[in-house]
Design an enzyme around this catalytic site. Structure first.
Site, PDB file in Angstrom:
ATOM      1  N   LYS A 214       0.841  -1.220   0.000  1.00 10.52           N
ATOM      2  CA  LYS A 214       0.000   0.000   0.000  1.00 10.52           C
ATOM      3  C   LYS A 214       0.864   1.253   0.000  1.00 10.52           C
ATOM      4  CE  LYS A 214      -2.177  -0.835   3.826  1.00 10.52           C
ATOM      5  NZ  LYS A 214      -1.566  -2.136   4.168  1.00 10.52           N
ATOM      6  N   THR A 215       1.759   1.310   0.969  1.00  9.70           N
ATOM      7  CA  THR A 215       2.624   2.494   1.083  1.00  9.70           C
ATOM      8  C   THR A 215       3.519   2.626  -0.140  1.00  9.70           C
ATOM      9  OG1 THR A 215       2.620   2.338   3.496  1.00  9.70           O
ATOM     10  CG2 THR A 215       4.385   3.627   2.475  1.00  9.70           C
ATOM     11  N   ALA A 216       4.065   1.506  -0.607  1.00  9.19           N
ATOM     12  CA  ALA A 216       4.941   1.533  -1.784  1.00  9.19           C
ATOM     13  C   ALA A 216       4.213   2.099  -2.998  1.00  9.19           C
ATOM     14  CB  ALA A 216       5.463   0.129  -2.085  1.00  9.19           C
ATOM     15  N   GLU A 239       2.783   6.730   9.961  1.00  3.43           N
ATOM     16  CA  GLU A 239       3.504   5.561  10.468  1.00  3.43           C
ATOM     17  C   GLU A 239       5.020   5.713  10.364  1.00  3.43           C
ATOM     18  OE1 GLU A 239       2.234   0.908  10.463  1.00  3.43           O
ATOM     19  OE2 GLU A 239       2.340   1.897   8.525  1.00  3.43           O
ATOM     20  N   ARG A 248      12.806   6.137   0.896  1.00  6.17           N
ATOM     21  CA  ARG A 248      12.078   5.175   0.061  1.00  6.17           C
ATOM     22  C   ARG A 248      11.748   5.784  -1.303  1.00  6.17           C
ATOM     23  NH1 ARG A 248       7.617   1.467   3.005  1.00  6.17           N
ATOM     24  NH2 ARG A 248       7.534   0.735   0.841  1.00  6.17           N
ATOM     25  N   LYS A 426     -14.603  -0.613  -6.823  1.00  2.68           N
ATOM     26  CA  LYS A 426     -15.666   0.401  -6.868  1.00  2.68           C
ATOM     27  C   LYS A 426     -15.141   1.616  -7.608  1.00  2.68           C
ATOM     28  CE  LYS A 426     -18.375   3.668  -4.131  1.00  2.68           C
ATOM     29  NZ  LYS A 426     -18.659   4.258  -2.807  1.00  2.68           N
TER      30      LYS A 426
END
Length: 455
Positions: A214-216, A239, A248, A426
């Site tokens: 998710k973060t990546a 976080e 990153r 969705k």
């Protein structure tokens, strides 16, 4: 509140009486008046009660005149409070010959807004004088109150198609000439095709189980937008620290091993150093802003986003991740559950997207249900919108929900190593479906499949 202060608050009794009298003479004025103001915008308690009575009678398909209003108030035991039948009659008797309803509405609305500003300021001053006053909380409360007053003042009602058609045709023409949508490009062609880019005013949720990326993915898209699309990007990292986030981003953009950067095992090669310095240079020039406040409340987040929008013309916001945002005590009841808190957060993020007219992209955790629902025989977990952790409000408020799935995280013998599925579960204004991206684990980098095949 002291009587002297109440009497001194801005108001225009003549304009208020003129509006009430006009509505009593001709009920056709009622809709015009209440489309712009509410009964609470009147100052005198008597005027508020009469305005409420007029609206209630007209809404029940009854006539509102001096007789019916007096009767209505008498049944409610409020007639004497407003000044009796004589006062109601005086509203019609004292009406000006040349009515200017629009001007009277403007006057009443302006005075009501001034009163709200004064009372809000007085409340902040009073709280600021208390020994336990918290500066940040007061600043946030004051900003929220002023924005609420501003929004109340501008009542957005119906807009005719005649007014909207030129804008719609201009938008369609620009899309046709450009050959692409007006949404913000993520850098992933298939994702941009299915979503038409991230749209202004939309809340977009990327959801997955832990370690799916998710973060990546958020960092990849943020870097793409900031560098390739030259957009102003805000990244809330609740976080990780801002240095961790930046490192990153550098590893992703330079395609250098994050492990080598963090541990020097192995040391970076000369080429990797060169690529890293180039990535650092491009990130330094980018309009990319990182906030790593650990205990960030939704009120603080909105306040900082508004400030950045005003100062840097912010284009998009990323939030990593949704369930870590705090909700201040004044927005909750003692009995509220965590699901209620998440509902407040998602509603606030959607409001922020609409207010600033930019996309807001939030990461969200999934519960364990997908793991129990799928397996090797079913070719991996089966995702549902109800898997969104802690609240059904996420699926309700989000305009787009995208699940992230990497088969090799569930099945170590998977034939799809290095691939990631993005499942658009969705999309309020578009199709659902699945796309496949390459995932370069060494760099925590997502890439278009054609790039992966060239590598």
């Amino acid at each position: 509140m002291a009587l002297e202060l109440i009497q001194a608050l801005p108001h225009d009794e003549i304009a208020e009486k003129a509006l009430l009298g006009a509505m009593l003479i001709d009920n056709r004025y009622v809709n015009q008046v209440f489309a712009e103001i509410s009964s609470e915008d009147f100052f005198r308690d008597a005027h508020i009660l009469i305005a409420q009575a007029v609206l209630q009678l007209v809404n029940s398909d009854s006539a509102a005149d001096i007789i019916t209003i007096s009767s209505f108030l008498e049944k409610k035991k409020k007639l004497q409070f407003v000044g009796g039948h004589a006062f109601v009659t005086s509203l019609v008797d004292d009406i000006p010959e040349n009515l200017d309803i629009k001007e009277y509405i403007k006057i009443v609305k302006d005075r009501s807004t001034l009163r709200k500003i004064i009372l809000t300021s007085r409340n902040i001053i009073q709280k600021g004088g208390e020994p336990a006053a918290d500066t940040i909380s007061l600043l946030n409360e004051m900003q929220e109150d002023i924005i609420t007053i501003s929004e109340d003042r501008i009542k957005k009602g119906f807009v005719s198609t005649a007014e909207m058609i030129p804008e719609a045709m201009d938008l369609i023409e620009r899309i046709q000439k450009g050959g692409e949508s007006q949404g913000l490009k993520t850098g992933y062609y298939d994702l941009d095709d299915i979503t038409s880019g991230f749209q202004n005013g939309d809340l977009i949720v990327f959801a997955a189980r832990p370690s799916m990326g998710k973060t990546a993915l958020a960092l990849n898209i943020a870097v793409n937008m900031a560098i390739k699309e030259e957009k102003a990007v805000a990244f809330y990292s609740i976080e990780m620290s801002k240095i961790q986030v930046l490192m990153r981003m550098m590893a992703i953009h330079a395609k250098v091993s994050m492990s080598s950067i963090r541990t020097a095992k192995p040391h970076l090669t000369n080429k990797e150093w060169h690529d890293l310095e180039l990535a650092a240079s491009e990130l330094q020039k980018a309009k990319l802003y990182i906030d790593d406040s650990a205990s960030l409340s939704i009120v603080e987040m909105k306040a900082r986003a508004r400030k950045l929008k005003a100062e840097k013309n912010l284009d998009i916001i990323f939030v990593d991740y949704l369930q870590l945002i705090k909700v201040s005590a004044e927005n909750l009841r003692r009995s509220d559950t965590r699901a209620n808190e998440v509902a407040v957060i998602t509603a606030a993020l959607k409001e922020l997207a609409k207010e600033l007219q930019i996309p807001v992209v939030a990461m969200a955790q999934l519960n364990r249900s997908p793991e129990t629902r799928g397996g090797k025989r079913e070719k991996g977990p089966k995702y549902q919108l109800s898997d969104l952790k802690e609240s059904g409000s996420i699926e309700q408020d989000a305009d787009v929900v995208i699940f992230i799935h990497r088969d090799d995280q569930f099945d170590k013998d998977s034939e799809r190593k290095g691939e990631a599925d993005l499942i658009v579960a969705k999309q309020r204004n578009g199709p659902t479906g699945k796309i496949v991206l390459a995932f370069l684990d060494k760099f925590t980098k997502f890439a278009n499949m054609e790039f992966h095949e060239r590598e």
